[in-house]
Design a protein around this motif. Structure first.
Motif, PDB file in Angstrom:
ATOM      1  N   THR A  21       0.631  -1.129   0.315  1.00  0.00           N
ATOM      2  CA  THR A  21      -0.030  -0.274   0.037  1.00  0.00           C
ATOM      3  C   THR A  21       0.995   1.651  -0.205  1.00  0.00           C
ATOM      4  OG1 THR A  21      -1.715  -1.234   1.454  1.00  0.00           O
ATOM      5  CG2 THR A  21      -1.731   1.297   1.218  1.00  0.00           C
ATOM      6  N   ALA A  51      -8.091  12.416  -0.745  1.00  0.00           N
ATOM      7  CA  ALA A  51      -9.265  11.713  -1.337  1.00  0.00           C
ATOM      8  C   ALA A  51      -8.846  11.290  -2.425  1.00  0.00           C
ATOM      9  CB  ALA A  51     -10.777  12.713  -0.570  1.00  0.00           C
ATOM     10  N   ARG A  54      -6.307   8.689  -2.380  1.00  0.00           N
ATOM     11  CA  ARG A  54      -6.700   7.988  -1.325  1.00  0.00           C
ATOM     12  C   ARG A  54      -7.088   7.273  -2.804  1.00  0.00           C
ATOM     13  NH1 ARG A  54     -11.554   5.612   0.938  1.00  0.00           N
ATOM     14  NH2 ARG A  54     -12.498   8.069   1.231  1.00  0.00           N
ATOM     15  N   GLU A  55      -8.488   7.562  -3.203  1.00  0.00           N
ATOM     16  CA  GLU A  55      -8.812   7.325  -4.921  1.00  0.00           C
ATOM     17  C   GLU A  55      -7.746   6.742  -5.631  1.00  0.00           C
ATOM     18  OE1 GLU A  55     -11.787   8.349  -8.332  1.00  0.00           O
ATOM     19  OE2 GLU A  55     -11.188   9.895  -6.984  1.00  0.00           O
ATOM     20  N   GLY A  58      -6.405   3.249  -4.465  1.00  0.00           N
ATOM     21  CA  GLY A  58      -7.238   1.970  -4.782  1.00  0.00           C
ATOM     22  C   GLY A  58      -7.778   1.170  -3.355  1.00  0.00           C
ATOM     23  N   VAL A  59      -8.180   2.540  -2.367  1.00  0.00           N
ATOM     24  CA  VAL A  59      -8.030   1.543  -0.781  1.00  0.00           C
ATOM     25  C   VAL A  59      -9.440   2.506  -0.616  1.00  0.00           C
ATOM     26  CG1 VAL A  59      -7.002   1.889   1.746  1.00  0.00           C
ATOM     27  CG2 VAL A  59      -5.348   1.478  -0.417  1.00  0.00           C
ATOM     28  N   ARG A  60     -10.724   1.592   0.193  1.00  0.00           N
ATOM     29  CA  ARG A  60     -11.116   2.327   0.647  1.00  0.00           C
ATOM     30  C   ARG A  60     -11.759   2.459   1.992  1.00  0.00           C
ATOM     31  NH1 ARG A  60     -16.065  -2.197  -2.233  1.00  0.00           N
ATOM     32  NH2 ARG A  60     -15.646  -1.957  -4.074  1.00  0.00           N
ATOM     33  N   ASP A  61     -10.880   1.500   2.650  1.00  0.00           N
ATOM     34  CA  ASP A  61     -11.172   2.374   4.096  1.00  0.00           C
ATOM     35  C   ASP A  61     -10.052   2.962   4.570  1.00  0.00           C
ATOM     36  OD1 ASP A  61     -10.160   2.266   6.946  1.00  0.00           O
ATOM     37  OD2 ASP A  61     -10.790   0.037   6.983  1.00  0.00           O
ATOM     38  N   SER A  62     -10.151   4.385   4.156  1.00  0.00           N
ATOM     39  CA  SER A  62      -9.807   5.961   5.337  1.00  0.00           C
ATOM     40  C   SER A  62      -9.110   6.093   5.905  1.00  0.00           C
ATOM     41  CB  SER A  62     -11.122   6.800   4.756  1.00  0.00           C
ATOM     42  OG  SER A  62     -10.380   8.429   5.736  1.00  0.00           O
ATOM     43  N   ARG A  64      -7.381   3.131   7.095  1.00  0.00           N
ATOM     44  CA  ARG A  64      -5.907   2.026   6.741  1.00  0.00           C
ATOM     45  C   ARG A  64      -4.973   3.398   6.450  1.00  0.00           C
ATOM     46  NH1 ARG A  64      -5.960  -1.157   2.426  1.00  0.00           N
ATOM     47  NH2 ARG A  64      -4.092  -2.318   2.162  1.00  0.00           N
ATOM     48  N   PHE A  65      -6.045   3.739   5.044  1.00  0.00           N
ATOM     49  CA  PHE A  65      -5.264   4.836   4.049  1.00  0.00           C
ATOM     50  C   PHE A  65      -3.664   5.911   4.615  1.00  0.00           C
ATOM     51  CE2 PHE A  65      -4.290   7.980   1.293  1.00  0.00           C
ATOM     52  CZ  PHE A  65      -4.170   7.163   0.231  1.00  0.00           C
TER      53      PHE A  65
END
Length: 300
Positions: A21, A51, A54-55, A58-62, A64-65
């Protein structure tokens, strides 16, 4: 010499990017930077908002990112206003990944020939091979051996086997880094000194120059000839004779130009480098600091 980082410090830093990641974050920031190169002036690049970054990754969990992103700040990523940009170290990490320096072990070159050896009295043939990050050039007759450090990407992305000149071009670039005082490993400052052929009675025709990095301790070797080949006076002289100094290879003497070097005096130290092309000779004299202090052209 600069105190090197400890093993723990290096482990901690390299460990920051040893995660899929986090590396994808670096890659996303690099891609954002290279998509619009006209908008980037040196380090002044447009920050990528959280934002959008993160997009891109490709990590959905904010949460975790955000955790992984924070691990990269400030060493590899700089938080700038409401967005993020790569630091120099971050860009270097991407470059190292692309070059294959740390990961590629199977780059292949084959054994292309580079033509006849031009060493005096030798009728051998020059051959090239790639081994452990080095291009090796050897003569099958006289024992000439030249080793040049080259990253795998040069071998893998260039048609070195049919166009070996790319190795010469890369070598010229690396030599000029050393001549201009930058370490090829860590970019630290070099301390340069004459370490060979210090006697005016020496007849081997070589004046050895040693370049020691004051940061990492890496040692590089050249000769006085190599040191002055890129000097403006030598470049101009060779150009007037129809020779591009960048076409001169370490492993092959040019048939249209001759070089010679000698120690003229020891106190004070004066080294003379003679370059002969056509019917003219350029003589450059170096002092104890290896600066050119005198030059002259003469007809042969």
């Amino acid at each position: 010499m600069v105190e090197p980082s400890t093993g723990k410090q290096l482990s901690d830093v390299f460990g920051l990017v040893a995660n899929d990641t986090r590396f994808e974050i670096l890659r996303a920031l690099w891609n954002a930077r290279t998509e619009t190169p006209e908008d980037v002036s040196g380090p002044e690049q447009d920050p990528v908002p959280f934002a959008r970054l993160r997009e891109r990754v490709g990590v959905r969990d904010s949460g975790r990112f955000n955790y992984h992103l924070d691990q990269l700040v400030p060493e590899f990523v700089d938080r700038r206003g409401e967005g993020y940009v790569l630091t120099y170290a971050g860009a270097q990490a991407i470059g190292a990944a692309v070059s294959g320096v740390y990961t590629e072990r199977d780059a292949e070159l084959g054994t292309p020939t580079l033509g006849d050896c031009n060493e005096p009295g030798c009728s051998g043939v020059l051959e090239m091979e790639y081994d452990s990050g080095h291009v090796l050039v050897d003569c099958d007759s006289c024992g000439l051996h030249v080793a040049v450090s080259i990253p795998p990407i040069v071998v893998e992305t260039q048609d070195v086997e049919t166009s070996p000149d790319v190795v010469r071009q890369f070598t010229v670039t690396e030599i000029q880094r050393v001549v201009r005082g930058f370490c090829g490993l860590c970019d630290g400052p070099l301390e340069t000194d004459v370490t060979g052929s210090l006697s005016t009675d020496d007849t081997d025709g070589r004046v050895g120059i040693t370049h020691v990095c004051q940061a990492c301790g890496n040692v590089s070797y050249t000769t006085a000839i190599t040191l002055v080949t890129g000097h403006p006076a030598a470049v101009s002289f060779l150009y007037d004779a129809g020779i591009d100094y960048r076409d001169i290879a370490l492993w092959k003497r040019s048939q249209s130009v001759e070089f010679a070097e000698t120690v003229r005096s020891e106190e004070p130290l004066r080294i003379a480098v003679m370059v002969t092309a056509g019917d003219e000779t350029l003589t450059l004299v170096l002092d104890e600091h290896l600066d050119v202090v005198d030059q002259r052209r003469e007809s042969c």
